[in-house]
Design an enzyme around this catalytic site. Structure first.
Site, PDB file in Angstrom:
ATOM      1  N   SER A   1       0.787  -1.298   0.099  1.00 19.70           N
ATOM      2  CA  SER A   1      -0.057   0.070  -0.151  1.00 19.70           C
ATOM      3  C   SER A   1       0.455   1.021  -0.539  1.00 19.70           C
ATOM      4  O   SER A   1       0.344   2.510  -0.473  1.00 19.70           O
ATOM      5  CB  SER A   1      -0.638   0.385   1.097  1.00 19.70           C
ATOM      6  OG  SER A   1      -1.642  -1.256   1.150  1.00 19.70           O
ATOM      7  N   SER A   2       2.448   1.997   0.511  1.00 23.78           N
ATOM      8  CA  SER A   2       2.895   2.290   0.963  1.00 23.78           C
ATOM      9  C   SER A   2       4.564   2.872   0.431  1.00 23.78           C
ATOM     10  O   SER A   2       4.711   1.229   0.349  1.00 23.78           O
ATOM     11  CB  SER A   2       2.405   2.966   2.250  1.00 23.78           C
ATOM     12  OG  SER A   2       3.239   2.158   3.069  1.00 23.78           O
TER      13      SER A   2
END
Length: 198
Positions: A10-11
């Site tokens: 996600s990041s």
């Protein structure tokens, strides 16, 4: 037929090594592994789109778990159908053997796969909502403890009130005060407003 893998975290600060290990065990060539470090809310992801351009009918796409494909219930359903029906590729979700389109080609198998896919994509989106709620709760708790977010507040000199009075009496310009105090114009006017209120 070629084998491909899609990996998503996600990041930028999250680690994709667990997914990479799973793909290494399947001996997927590095050039056929596509990695995105981006939210799973939609499919507008750079490397996922590059992967789509390479996939040909009969190819096989591996993903570790359905939430690595995405976290939006409807989008996962639509993308699954697009890949399997329109693009005619097979998909294998490693941690969910029921989601392997190579194995269950009959009507009952398709029904079971569709059912499992619906449940897992629902769970993926629910988890995304829960993550957002936990983040909001964490931020609220941190603010309640006095934690400040954003840039540190600019330090204002003790003689700021006198400088503002000189500015009001046209003895100093705003730019001179900004330079003396090392603050932005927005901070200056905000502090002046705060002085008027207090």
């Amino acid at each position: 037929m070629k084998n491909y893998a899609y990996i998503r975290v996600s990041s930028l600060d999250q680690n994709e090594s667990r997914q990479l290990r799973a793909m290494a065990e399947l001996a997927i060539p590095k050039g056929n592994i596509y990695i995105d470090k981006q939210s799973g809310k939609d499919f507008n992801r750079y490397n996922y789109q590059k992967l789509l351009q390479r996939l040909m009918p009969g190819d096989l796409l591996y993903i570790l778990s359905i939430d690595r494909l995405g976290r939006n219930y409807r989008e996962i359903q639509n993308q699954w159908r697009y890949l399997t029906e329109e693009r005619q590729i097979d998909i294998c979700v490693i941690d969910m053997p029921l989601l392997d389109t190579r194995r269950y080609k009959d009507l009952l198998g398709t029904f079971i796969s569709d059912l499992v896919l619906q449940v897992l994509s629902f769970v993926a989106e629910s988890e995304r909502d829960n993550i957002r709620k936990r983040q909001a709760q964490g931020i609220a708790a941190a603010k309640a403890r006095g934690t400040r977010f954003g840039r540190p507040e600019a330090k204002i000199p003790k003689n700021f009130k006198q400088l503002v009075n000189k500015w009001r009496n046209n003895k100093l310009t705003c730019e001179e005060i900004l330079q003396t105090c090392q603050i932005s114009k927005a901070t200056f006017y905000r502090r002046v407003r705060e002085m008027e209120i207090s």
